[in-house]
Design a protein around this motif. Sequence first.
Motif, PDB file in Angstrom:
ATOM      1  N   MET A   1       0.813  -1.212   0.000  1.00 33.72           N
ATOM      2  CA  MET A   1       0.000   0.000   0.000  1.00 33.72           C
ATOM      3  C   MET A   1       0.845   1.258   0.000  1.00 33.72           C
ATOM      4  O   MET A   1       0.349   2.338  -0.216  1.00 33.72           O
ATOM      5  CB  MET A   1      -0.907   0.010   1.226  1.00 33.72           C
ATOM      6  CG  MET A   1      -0.147   0.056   2.550  1.00 33.72           C
ATOM      7  SD  MET A   1      -0.953   1.075   3.776  1.00 33.72           S
ATOM      8  CE  MET A   1      -0.420   2.688   3.363  1.00 33.72           C
TER       9      MET A   1
ATOM     10  N   GLN B   1      10.039  -4.161  -1.557  1.00 37.10           N
ATOM     11  CA  GLN B   1      10.322  -4.774  -2.870  1.00 37.10           C
ATOM     12  C   GLN B   1      11.791  -4.652  -3.250  1.00 37.10           C
ATOM     13  O   GLN B   1      12.135  -4.693  -4.426  1.00 37.10           O
ATOM     14  CB  GLN B   1       9.457  -4.117  -3.942  1.00 37.10           C
ATOM     15  CG  GLN B   1       7.966  -4.273  -3.741  1.00 37.10           C
ATOM     16  CD  GLN B   1       7.386  -3.270  -2.752  1.00 37.10           C
ATOM     17  OE1 GLN B   1       8.109  -2.510  -2.112  1.00 37.10           O
ATOM     18  NE2 GLN B   1       6.087  -3.267  -2.603  1.00 37.10           N
TER      19      GLN B   1
ATOM     20  N   SER C   1       2.658   3.670   6.659  1.00 35.58           N
ATOM     21  CA  SER C   1       3.603   3.883   5.562  1.00 35.58           C
ATOM     22  C   SER C   1       3.619   5.345   5.122  1.00 35.58           C
ATOM     23  O   SER C   1       4.652   5.863   4.712  1.00 35.58           O
ATOM     24  CB  SER C   1       3.251   3.007   4.364  1.00 35.58           C
ATOM     25  OG  SER C   1       3.531   1.664   4.659  1.00 35.58           O
ATOM     26  N   THR C   2       2.460   5.990   5.216  1.00 34.09           N
ATOM     27  CA  THR C   2       2.406   7.410   4.864  1.00 34.09           C
ATOM     28  C   THR C   2       3.310   8.210   5.793  1.00 34.09           C
ATOM     29  O   THR C   2       4.042   9.109   5.358  1.00 34.09           O
ATOM     30  CB  THR C   2       0.952   7.924   4.966  1.00 34.09           C
ATOM     31  OG1 THR C   2       0.138   7.133   4.118  1.00 34.09           O
ATOM     32  CG2 THR C   2       0.864   9.375   4.551  1.00 34.09           C
TER      33      THR C   2
ATOM     34  N   ASP D   1      10.210   0.108   5.178  1.00 33.66           N
ATOM     35  CA  ASP D   1       8.778  -0.119   4.948  1.00 33.66           C
ATOM     36  C   ASP D   1       8.514  -1.610   4.746  1.00 33.66           C
ATOM     37  O   ASP D   1       8.671  -2.120   3.643  1.00 33.66           O
ATOM     38  CB  ASP D   1       8.315   0.691   3.736  1.00 33.66           C
ATOM     39  CG  ASP D   1       6.798   0.772   3.653  1.00 33.66           C
ATOM     40  OD1 ASP D   1       6.122   0.109   4.461  1.00 33.66           O
ATOM     41  OD2 ASP D   1       6.295   1.507   2.786  1.00 33.66           O
TER      42      ASP D   1
ATOM     43  N   SER E   1      16.661   9.103  -2.400  1.00 34.43           N
ATOM     44  CA  SER E   1      17.041   8.888  -1.005  1.00 34.43           C
ATOM     45  C   SER E   1      18.526   8.610  -0.855  1.00 34.43           C
ATOM     46  O   SER E   1      19.066   8.713   0.241  1.00 34.43           O
ATOM     47  CB  SER E   1      16.261   7.710  -0.406  1.00 34.43           C
ATOM     48  OG  SER E   1      14.973   8.132  -0.059  1.00 34.43           O
TER      49      SER E   1
ATOM     50  N   PHE F   1      12.784  -0.427   0.903  1.00 37.10           N
ATOM     51  CA  PHE F   1      11.420  -0.837   0.558  1.00 37.10           C
ATOM     52  C   PHE F   1      11.251  -2.344   0.684  1.00 37.10           C
ATOM     53  O   PHE F   1      12.228  -3.092   0.603  1.00 37.10           O
ATOM     54  CB  PHE F   1      11.108  -0.469  -0.905  1.00 37.10           C
ATOM     55  CG  PHE F   1      10.973   1.003  -1.163  1.00 37.10           C
ATOM     56  CD1 PHE F   1       9.852   1.693  -0.752  1.00 37.10           C
ATOM     57  CD2 PHE F   1      11.962   1.696  -1.839  1.00 37.10           C
ATOM     58  CE1 PHE F   1       9.713   3.050  -1.004  1.00 37.10           C
ATOM     59  CE2 PHE F   1      11.840   3.050  -2.104  1.00 37.10           C
ATOM     60  CZ  PHE F   1      10.713   3.731  -1.681  1.00 37.10           C
TER      61      PHE F   1
ATOM     62  N   ASN G   1       6.800   7.617   4.680  1.00 35.85           N
ATOM     63  CA  ASN G   1       7.079   8.330   3.427  1.00 35.85           C
ATOM     64  C   ASN G   1       7.203   9.843   3.657  1.00 35.85           C
ATOM     65  O   ASN G   1       7.918  10.519   2.917  1.00 35.85           O
ATOM     66  CB  ASN G   1       5.992   8.031   2.397  1.00 35.85           C
ATOM     67  CG  ASN G   1       6.181   6.664   1.759  1.00 35.85           C
ATOM     68  OD1 ASN G   1       7.283   6.299   1.383  1.00 35.85           O
ATOM     69  ND2 ASN G   1       5.114   5.895   1.671  1.00 35.85           N
TER      70      ASN G   1
ATOM     71  N   MET H   1      16.432   4.723   2.906  1.00 33.78           N
ATOM     72  CA  MET H   1      15.115   4.114   2.690  1.00 33.78           C
ATOM     73  C   MET H   1      15.296   2.672   2.225  1.00 33.78           C
ATOM     74  O   MET H   1      16.107   2.390   1.345  1.00 33.78           O
ATOM     75  CB  MET H   1      14.378   4.924   1.612  1.00 33.78           C
ATOM     76  CG  MET H   1      12.965   4.482   1.372  1.00 33.78           C
ATOM     77  SD  MET H   1      11.824   5.065   2.664  1.00 33.78           S
ATOM     78  CE  MET H   1      10.469   3.925   2.440  1.00 33.78           C
TER      79      MET H   1
END
Lengths: 287, 273
Positions: free
Chosen positions: A1, B93, B56-57, B168, A191, B91, B60, B89
């Motif tokens: 999400m 993925q 997550s917001t 994340d 980043s 992620f 971010n 950061m």
Amino acid sequence: MSLARFPRLQRAGAWAAPLRAAAAGAATPSLKKLAGRWLLRLASLLVFTAAWQYASSTRLHLGFVTFANVPSPADVFSSFVTLAGSGKLLPHLGSSLARVFLGYALAAVVGVALGLAIARARLAEDLLMPPLELLRPIPAVAWIPLAILMFPSAEASMVFITFIGALFPILLNAILGVAGIDSRLIASARSLGAKDRDILFEVVIPGAAPSILTGLAIGMGTSWFCLVTAEMISGQFGVGYYTWEAYTLQNYADIVVGMLVIGVLGMSSSAAVRQIGRALTPWQAPN
Amino acid sequence: MDIQAMRRARPSARGRVEIRDLSVSYDGHAALERLHLTVEPGEFVCLLGPSGCGKSTALNAVAGFVRTPEGSVTVDGEPVLGPGADRGMVFQQYSLFPWKTVLENVAFGPRMKGAARAEARRAAREHLELVGLGGVADKYPATLSGGMQQRVGIARALINRPGVLLMDEPFGALDAQTRGFMQETLLRLWDEIGGSILFVTHDVDEALLLADRVILFSAAPGRVLLDLAVALPRPRPEDSFADPAFADAKKQCLRLIRQESRRAFERQGGQFA
């Protein structure tokens, strides 16, 4: 999400598909299997030629379509030998190749540069896309009359036609390639301290490279297609002109020689582009 | 003084994150509402909550990927205006550059800072050793397993020595054994390199095993529902799960998450049979 709500950051991972395909093909087939496949391909060519020989030598008439005036493979081969021996083949080949590579090179530079700009900058998209969308569906052949009026020489107008033919596939694939870059890669780069210039050279261009190379391979095919048409109308040398001249002189075997030369040239230049592309994107090869 | 307090007391410690009064909405849907959150230098904070709760917001926003006209986000006193190398950061993925080798991926940060190629590669090699991947430096990411790719991702982020490492759901796509190994690796790196970590997860066990503090988010719009200091001593071995303090904390978290998920479900018009 995480990124689903940030449209500029969200884009599907276009990487996954080719990489997965590469992984699937990673199991190297045995040499024997490979040799078998090549034998099969050779057999296919032989059967095709044999069928052609049969149809033309028996003047096969199928009601609607007739092979009565089609030269046989043997006739075509002997015509080719005559042409090769006459010293005329090289000038024809040379002028066609020069036109294609000039037009194609221009299309590659312009198409990739415009594609990157349009995909990365909204202003460029708004300013450039409307006229390009309007021009895109017009086949390059339809440009021939106008090209003859616009350019000082037939030579320049033919180069322009090959340029137009190659431009749109290259442009569109460049746009698609940039659009398909995973937004998280750009986010990651930022980043890690990347500036706009770094993003362009380190992420956008390599990220779009596989799609750009696909466009370049397709564009090579279309630029041959367009060149030959242009040469038929306004050439004095070139493979397309040779083919058309053979028709007007009723040298039917030469027509087919011209056609096959075009086929071989188009096929090998597309293969060359793909080969160069593969060398430029080593990460896509299974290793 | 335990090791965490010592870490926080380090005078040079960086990585203080302050989120003040942060509201974020997308297309009229509020994702975060007046969020207040502080991460102390050197602290490991997990954000936990039902899916879609805005955790997550929040991450971010600290990374600089979200515009924050309402409220403020600062890292070590500097307002966050966009992404930058002071915040690493990672992620879920992996997000490695497919066209760069593993070594070039890790060397990317130093190169962006202007380091010479040889220097960047030397530092990258060192960091690959640190995550146990010295042997695959010249491979392309697609040829590595998920766990290995994520270790490259962590090395790539840490090479810049960010004050705060933002993660994340970094281990969400990995199998259970790999995840356990990755958690250990991360804690070891955190111990060696320092800095604070802000870690988003929906796995309560993972949060309790890793964090100094677990922040539990309400269903959207996200607010802080519970700010729980995890009192378990470190290192926390596998049998920490049996510790009554662990079990209590877990029960408390799960109860609140279930309650929040139910609320979100009902608000969307769902009904429990």
